[in-house]
Design an enzyme around this catalytic site. Structure first.
Site, PDB file in Angstrom:
ATOM      1  N   ARG A  32       0.784  -1.285   0.083  1.00  0.00           N
ATOM      2  CA  ARG A  32       0.221   0.009  -0.121  1.00  0.00           C
ATOM      3  C   ARG A  32       0.948   1.244  -0.153  1.00  0.00           C
ATOM      4  O   ARG A  32       0.203   2.562   0.034  1.00  0.00           O
ATOM      5  CB  ARG A  32      -0.972   0.062   1.386  1.00  0.00           C
ATOM      6  CG  ARG A  32      -2.045  -0.899   1.141  1.00  0.00           C
ATOM      7  CD  ARG A  32      -2.645  -0.905   2.655  1.00  0.00           C
ATOM      8  NE  ARG A  32      -3.237  -2.238   2.755  1.00  0.00           N
ATOM      9  CZ  ARG A  32      -4.359  -2.652   2.373  1.00  0.00           C
ATOM     10  NH1 ARG A  32      -5.158  -2.034   1.487  1.00  0.00           N
ATOM     11  NH2 ARG A  32      -4.686  -3.813   2.803  1.00  0.00           N
ATOM     12  N   HIS A 115      -6.271 -11.371   7.730  1.00  0.00           N
ATOM     13  CA  HIS A 115      -6.241 -10.908   6.430  1.00  0.00           C
ATOM     14  C   HIS A 115      -6.123 -12.359   5.565  1.00  0.00           C
ATOM     15  O   HIS A 115      -5.637 -12.268   4.350  1.00  0.00           O
ATOM     16  CB  HIS A 115      -5.719 -10.095   5.797  1.00  0.00           C
ATOM     17  CG  HIS A 115      -6.361  -8.369   6.299  1.00  0.00           C
ATOM     18  ND1 HIS A 115      -5.439  -7.323   6.210  1.00  0.00           N
ATOM     19  CD2 HIS A 115      -7.586  -8.389   6.667  1.00  0.00           C
ATOM     20  CE1 HIS A 115      -6.413  -6.413   6.704  1.00  0.00           C
ATOM     21  NE2 HIS A 115      -7.445  -6.981   6.914  1.00  0.00           N
TER      22      HIS A 115
END
Ligand code: ZN
Length: 242
Positions: A32, A115
């Site tokens: 990210r 996740h």
């Protein structure tokens, strides 16, 4: 004494919450981040489940180096210290947003992967499970892994955008956070929800919150300690608890 060492020393049930900043210490790019996969590839398409079902080769091409090249990365000092503090009875669990399996490789036993993880893969059609090595073999030959039973497309058990978190993971993380007397956030900007809500549970239940992250987080105001240099803090931890 280093402030972090003192906090850990005073605590009996520490839960560690880790994000990309811990992986970058092992040389895994923050996907990210500034130069990350997301910025290079226009948003979140690589980990989008609708995109995956439409064209799985997109994920297996662009995610290959990141997800199937993990054996080239070693656990960092932070990973190994988390495992050691668990063995010493200080840390009760590691809750991680990372999908690189480095906490387990460092020896942590109680790891909640919010996740998911590529450790296991599942056929989209019949649900047959496959392990990481099986998938690696096929991906590095440039193939989309296909199910040996039904020829369906096989997907890693990573939580993609558009998917729910793994069954029970969030609830289990919150329960651990509620029982912790210290929540230690390491290398997470705490902006990806719902995972980012977990650390707040500890101060709400009367425990302490400490955050070590390069940059501010939305929970800094609830923390009794905010530091920005993970490596430095964990060198002090490694020395103090040796
Ligand atoms: Zn199948």
């Amino acid at each position: 004494m280093h402030e972090l060492v003192q906090l850990i020393d005073e605590s009996r049930r520490v839960v560690v919450f880790t994000g990309a900043g811990v992986s970058t210490l092992s040389g895994i790019p923050d996907f990210r981040g500034e130069n990350g996969l997301y910025k290079q590839l226009d948003g979140n398409l690589v980990f989008d489940v609708a995109m995956f079902d439409q064209d799985p080769s997109f994920f297996y091409t662009h995610g290959r180096d990141l997800i199937y090249g993990l054996e080239g990365h070693e656990p960092s000092l932070v990973h190994t210290e988390c495992a050691r503090l668990e063995a010493l009875g200080k840390v009760t669990a590691v809750v991680t947003q990372n999908i690189d399996m480095l906490h387990q490789r460092a020896g942590s036993e109680m790891v909640i992967e919010l996740h998911g993880s590529p450790a296991m893969h599942t056929c989209r059609d019949c649900g047959r499970p496959y392990d990481y090595a099986w998938a690696c073999q096929r991906v590095w030959k440039g193939k989309v892994p296909l199910c040996e039973s039904c020829d369906g497309v096989v997907k890693p058990d990573i939580t993609f955008f558009g998917e729910m978190l793994p069954d029970g993971a969030f609830e289990q993380a919150c329960a651990l956070a509620a029982e912790a007397d210290l929540m230690l956030v390491l290398g997470s900007s705490l902006v990806v929800h719902p995972a980012a809500g977990v650390p707040l549970v500890t101060p709400r239940c009367g425990g302490k919150l400490a955050i070590i992250n390069k940059g501010e987080t939305p929970l800094d105001q609830h923390a009794i300690l905010c530091l920005d240099d993970l490596q430095e803090a964990f060198e002090a931890v490694a020395t103090a608890f040796s």
